[in-house]
Design an enzyme around this catalytic site. Structure first.
Site, PDB file in Angstrom:
ATOM      1  N   TYR A 146      89.618 -12.249 110.249  1.00 19.19           N
ATOM      2  CA  TYR A 146      90.838 -11.462 110.410  1.00 19.19           C
ATOM      3  C   TYR A 146      91.831 -12.086 111.388  1.00 19.19           C
ATOM      4  O   TYR A 146      92.864 -11.495 111.680  1.00 19.19           O
ATOM      5  CB  TYR A 146      90.502 -10.043 110.898  1.00 19.19           C
ATOM      6  CG  TYR A 146      89.933  -9.141 109.828  1.00 19.19           C
ATOM      7  CD1 TYR A 146      89.279  -9.671 108.720  1.00 19.19           C
ATOM      8  CD2 TYR A 146      90.038  -7.767 109.912  1.00 19.19           C
ATOM      9  CE1 TYR A 146      88.745  -8.851 107.738  1.00 19.19           C
ATOM     10  CE2 TYR A 146      89.512  -6.940 108.940  1.00 19.19           C
ATOM     11  CZ  TYR A 146      88.861  -7.484 107.864  1.00 19.19           C
ATOM     12  OH  TYR A 146      88.343  -6.655 106.898  1.00 19.19           O
ATOM     13  N   ASP A 190      73.675  -7.895 104.747  1.00 23.46           N
ATOM     14  CA  ASP A 190      73.353  -7.321 103.430  1.00 23.46           C
ATOM     15  C   ASP A 190      72.163  -6.372 103.547  1.00 23.46           C
ATOM     16  O   ASP A 190      72.170  -5.248 103.027  1.00 23.46           O
ATOM     17  CB  ASP A 190      73.100  -8.421 102.382  1.00 23.46           C
ATOM     18  CG  ASP A 190      72.301  -9.594 102.917  1.00 23.46           C
ATOM     19  OD1 ASP A 190      72.077  -9.673 104.143  1.00 23.46           O
ATOM     20  OD2 ASP A 190      71.879 -10.449 102.114  1.00 23.46           O
ATOM     21  N   LYS A 220      75.194 -12.833 109.505  1.00 19.01           N
ATOM     22  CA  LYS A 220      74.706 -13.531 108.304  1.00 19.01           C
ATOM     23  C   LYS A 220      74.421 -14.982 108.715  1.00 19.01           C
ATOM     24  O   LYS A 220      74.935 -15.935 108.116  1.00 19.01           O
ATOM     25  CB  LYS A 220      75.783 -13.415 107.208  1.00 19.01           C
ATOM     26  CG  LYS A 220      75.364 -13.875 105.836  1.00 19.01           C
ATOM     27  CD  LYS A 220      74.435 -12.928 105.124  1.00 19.01           C
ATOM     28  CE  LYS A 220      74.006 -13.507 103.797  1.00 19.01           C
ATOM     29  NZ  LYS A 220      72.951 -12.743 103.126  1.00 19.01           N
ATOM     30  N   ASP A 257      84.463  -3.814 109.776  1.00 19.19           N
ATOM     31  CA  ASP A 257      85.425  -3.078 108.953  1.00 19.19           C
ATOM     32  C   ASP A 257      84.689  -2.428 107.778  1.00 19.19           C
ATOM     33  O   ASP A 257      84.872  -1.246 107.468  1.00 19.19           O
ATOM     34  CB  ASP A 257      86.493  -4.068 108.442  1.00 19.19           C
ATOM     35  CG  ASP A 257      87.721  -3.364 107.917  1.00 19.19           C
ATOM     36  OD1 ASP A 257      87.781  -2.124 108.008  1.00 19.19           O
ATOM     37  OD2 ASP A 257      88.623  -4.051 107.403  1.00 19.19           O
TER      38      ASP A 257
END
Ligand code: NAD
Length: 333
Positions: free
Chosen positions: A123, A203, A170, A227
């Site tokens: 972002y 995930d 991740k 987010d």
């Protein structure tokens, strides 16, 4: 007396912030609002959706509360919401999700907090076209910002008597960026031996939150994951209409609901003011007005539990302002 910047926002923002203002004033605390606008509506007048005087007002007052602001998709100006967080270095986004009695939801007794890093990651806006058919965005993660946000999460957990912090990442795929975030999180966790620390792949975290959200407490993560997961957590407690948030920096704080401007309902006195009102609850708590904060939370909770004067998303027929009126009646008794 508190001086607070109130940014009305656009779409449903003005009616939501008006409902919030009336509820806060019903607690009897002494607030002087500096009411300002930002977003597409001020472009013509100031040549920018985020005029300097808005930033100056927040810097001066240190505390602001805002309604949602629309961001054009694809082209047009960059998000005012993201720019505000960047300009004021509001590095920590705090998004609590707690169950309220009377809200129809698949889950009960949810009490989760997402701490989202607000200044970097995908972002940061480092984006470019390589050629007409190829675009790229840089994912930027720094050790300093990662340590700062994880430290914020632990300090928050300590202050609120919470038991566990989970770092979400991740790092198995993005070994450098998310690897650095995880390394920073593990390092900071060593300074807080009284609080349990664990990490989860993002995930897997999504699946875990859907299957067994009660296993989690405070979760800390970089910008994009934060987010997405905060909307997921809002879904666990019954939707965006009741999910509050805060953007916190070293100098100033801006409180706002998690949801957007819901433009299709703008001006219709229809959407749920709870998320904005509970953002004010977080704000009152933050500025030390604990009694007023508690009145706002209890008043809102009682109206929702009674289920009569609530908006369409909570199964009622009340409008934004009627729901605020009912909360005010609860507060003023
Ligand atoms: P949205 O949150 O506005 O709406 C998503 C869904 O939730 C819609 O069905 C909407 O009607 C419903 N909803 C939202 N708020 C509600 C409320 N208070 N009560 C009842 N229902 C509610 O998301 P979107 O449609 O993706 O975004 C609309 C605009 O808002 C976009 O321009 C987006 O960029 C902007 N946005 C702003 C912020 C912010 O100001 N911080 C945050 C998210 C999105």
């Amino acid at each position: 007396m508190h001086k607070i910047t109130l940014i009305r926002g656009d779409g449903t923002g003005p009616e939501l912030t008006e409902a919030m203002r009336r509820v806060v004033e019903a607690t009897g605390i002494d607030i002087e609002w500096e009411t300002l606008d930002a977003g597409a509506g001020v472009m013509d007048k100031y040549g920018t959706p985020l005029p300097d005087h808005v930033l100056e007002s927040i810097r001066r007052n240190k505390i602001a509360i805002k309604g949602p602001i629309t961001t054009p998709i694809g082209s047009g100006f960059r998000s005012v919401n993201v720019a505000l967080r960047k300009e004021l270095n509001l590095y920590a986004c705090l998004r609590p999700s707690f169950s309220l009695k009377g809200v129809k939801s698949l889950y009960k007794d949810i009490d989760l907090v997402i701490v989202r890093e607000n200044t970097e990651d995908l972002y940061a806006g480092i984006e470019r076209m390589i050629d007409d058919d190829t675009a790229e965005t840089i994912k930027r993660i720094t050790r300093g910002a990662s340590e700062r946000i994880v430290d914020f999460a632990f300090k928050y957990a300590q202050k609120e008597g919470r038991k566990k912090v989970t770092a979400v990442h991740k790092a198995n795929i993005m070994k450098f960026t998310d690897g650095l975030f995880l390394e920073a999180a593990r390092h900071v966790a060593e300074s807080y031996p009284d609080i349990e620390f664990e990490d989860r792949l993002v995930d897997n975290m999504c699946m875990q939150l859907v299957q067994n959200p009660w296993n989690y407490d405070v979760m800390v993560m970089s910008n994009l994951y934060g987010d997405i997961l905060s909307d997921l957590c809002a879904g666990l407690i019954g939707g965006l209409g009741i999910a509050p948030g805060a953007n916190i920096g070293e100098e100033c704080c801006v409180f706002e609901p998690v949801h957007g401007s819901a433009p299709k309902y703008a001006g219709k006195n229809k959407v749920n003011p709870t998320a904005t009102i509970l953002s004010a609850y977080l704000m009152l708590k933050y500025i030390g007005e604990t009694e007023a904060a508690s009145k706002v939370l209890q008043g809102t909770a009682r109206v929702i539990e009674a289920g009569k004067d609530v908006t369409y998303d909570l199964g009622g027929t009340a409008g934004t302002s009627e729901m605020a009126d009912a909360i005010i009646r609860e507060i003023t008794g």
